[in-house]
Design an enzyme around this catalytic site. Structure first.
Site, PDB file in Angstrom:
ATOM      1  N   SER A 186       0.858  -1.180   0.000  1.00 54.76           N
ATOM      2  CA  SER A 186       0.000   0.000   0.000  1.00 54.76           C
ATOM      3  C   SER A 186       0.893   1.227   0.000  1.00 54.76           C
ATOM      4  CB  SER A 186      -0.902   0.018   1.240  1.00 54.76           C
ATOM      5  OG  SER A 186      -1.396   1.327   1.482  1.00 54.76           O
ATOM      6  N   GLY A 187       0.640   2.154  -0.929  1.00 56.41           N
ATOM      7  CA  GLY A 187       1.448   3.360  -0.993  1.00 56.41           C
ATOM      8  C   GLY A 187       1.286   4.257   0.215  1.00 56.41           C
ATOM      9  N   SER A 188       0.020   4.542   0.612  1.00 53.65           N
ATOM     10  CA  SER A 188      -0.200   5.442   1.751  1.00 53.65           C
ATOM     11  C   SER A 188       0.338   4.836   3.042  1.00 53.65           C
ATOM     12  CB  SER A 188      -1.689   5.779   1.890  1.00 53.65           C
ATOM     13  OG  SER A 188      -2.456   4.619   2.115  1.00 53.65           O
TER      14      SER A 188
END
Length: 370
Positions: A91-93
């Site tokens: 997940s980027g965030s």
């Protein structure tokens, strides 16, 4: 007396999506890799995710990231991602938030200017570049997973919505990509509830009609995500912007545009020949927060053009806290949790599982009441 069990947390957010970083209170998990530790947590200790994402401790819109010792000697930090839909491998965030937490807690010593370090996610090693100015972490750039288009401009009939056109990208999970304008949306905050309702109907219809298989991972489960795409505008040379929003679970629209959603957009734009390596896309959320994705290159894997990319955003520390897991509280779900919680009477040197298992990392300050 009932035993008092605690968890130490650092709450953060990136683009509005809150990530609860668990920094202490969990016993070392079995598994030779962070991926194997994630699978143990998923199969044998899912109570941690349920506890911190459900009432009274949390809400489904949040995410949880557990800091663990890295198993690869090239990494400084390991982390496991937990969300309401389960255990995404990336997940980027969440990566931006965890990297920020690693710097703010001193797990990775903070230095002025740009610095690089490596984290180990369930998807593998993630290279991080952080920018620090006047002691504050101003930006984090992380690698997006190699992304590709699985399905381009297919059609499906969706009850209560009608016939829609969609594409499907893989960017850490399978994403349905739909044009928001074609469905009558301007991607403004007042549309949030209707966007969630519409996305749910589309995802349900897609799951009922077909499945998706990754070219190396195989079956990774039913398609979970949908990304609404607004019009793309060019705002400078090699720089584009688009309003966007991501659906992840019934009733849940992400506050941010999500890193993996941004990677999926880059894959689609590259597939359509609308961007070239070096171009950047800023995705802007319903709350006017954003991430910047950069298209860095391509490679070929069988029939798929794989889009290499990075995601840049900023994480903010919201609070440092200690959660008390009360053994007599009927609201505190402890099934699948009790056996991995460190006893309140365990010495602090053992309770801080990350610091205890990685002796060379001593900067993380965790206090545990005994």
């Amino acid at each position: 007396m009932s035993e008092r069990l605690t968890l130490q947390l650092l709450d953060t957010h990136a683009g509005g999506d809150v990530s609860r970083i668990v920094t202490g209170g969990i016993e070392p998990l079995p598994g030779a890799t962070v991926r194997a530790q994630m699978e143990y947590l998923r199969d044998e200790a899912d109570g941690l995710r349920k506890l911190l994402l459900n009432e009274p401790y949390g809400i489904p819109e949040m995410s949880v990231d557990l800091l663990v010792p890295p198993t690869d000697p090239r990494a400084q930090v390991g982390y496991i991602i937990m969300e309401v839909m389960g255990y995404p491998i990336y997940s980027g965030s969440n990566t931006i938030c965890t990297a920020t937490a690693a710097l703010e807690t001193g797990l990775v010593p903070k230095r002025e200017g740009r610095q690089r370090f490596v984290m180990e996610s369930p998807a593998g090693l993630v290279h991080i570049e952080a920018t620090v100015r006047n002691g504050a972490v101003e930006a984090v750039t992380c690698e997006g997973l190699p992304s590709y288009i699985d399905t381009y401009k297919a059609r499906i009939h969706v009850p209560s919505v009608g016939r829609i056109t969609y594409s499907v990208a893989y960017s850490g999970g399978f994403y349905a990509l739909v044009d928001a304008t074609e469905l009558g949306f301007d991607l403004t905050l007042d549309e949030e509830a209707q966007l969630a309702k519409t996305a749910y109907a589309i995802v349900e219809a897609l799951q009922a009609e077909r499945g998706f298989s990754h070219y190396t991972l195989g079956d990774v489960g039913p398609l979970p995500f949908l990304h609404f795409m607004g019009p793309v505008e060019q705002v400078a040379d090699n720089f584009y912007r688009s309003r966007s929003t991501t659906y992840v679970h019934p009733g849940v629209i992400c506050r941010s545009t999500t890193g993996t959603g941004t990677s999926a957009r880059l894959a689609l734009m590259a597939h359509e020949g609308k961007i070239k390596p070096g171009d950047k896309l800023e995705t802007a959320s319903l709350r006017n927060t954003g991430f910047i994705g950069e298209f860095t290159g391509t490679q070929q894997a069988g029939p798929h053009q794989i889009v290499e990319n990075t995601i840049t955003g900023r994480g903010y520390v919201l609070s440092r806290s200690e959660i008390v897991v009360n053994s007599g509280d009927p609201m505190a779900e402890r099934d699948g949790l009790r056996h991995i919680l460190t006893s309140a009477h365990t010495p602090a040197t053992k309770a801080a599982s990350l610091a205890a298992n990685v002796p060379e990392i001593r900067q993380l300050d965790i206090e545990v009441e005994g």
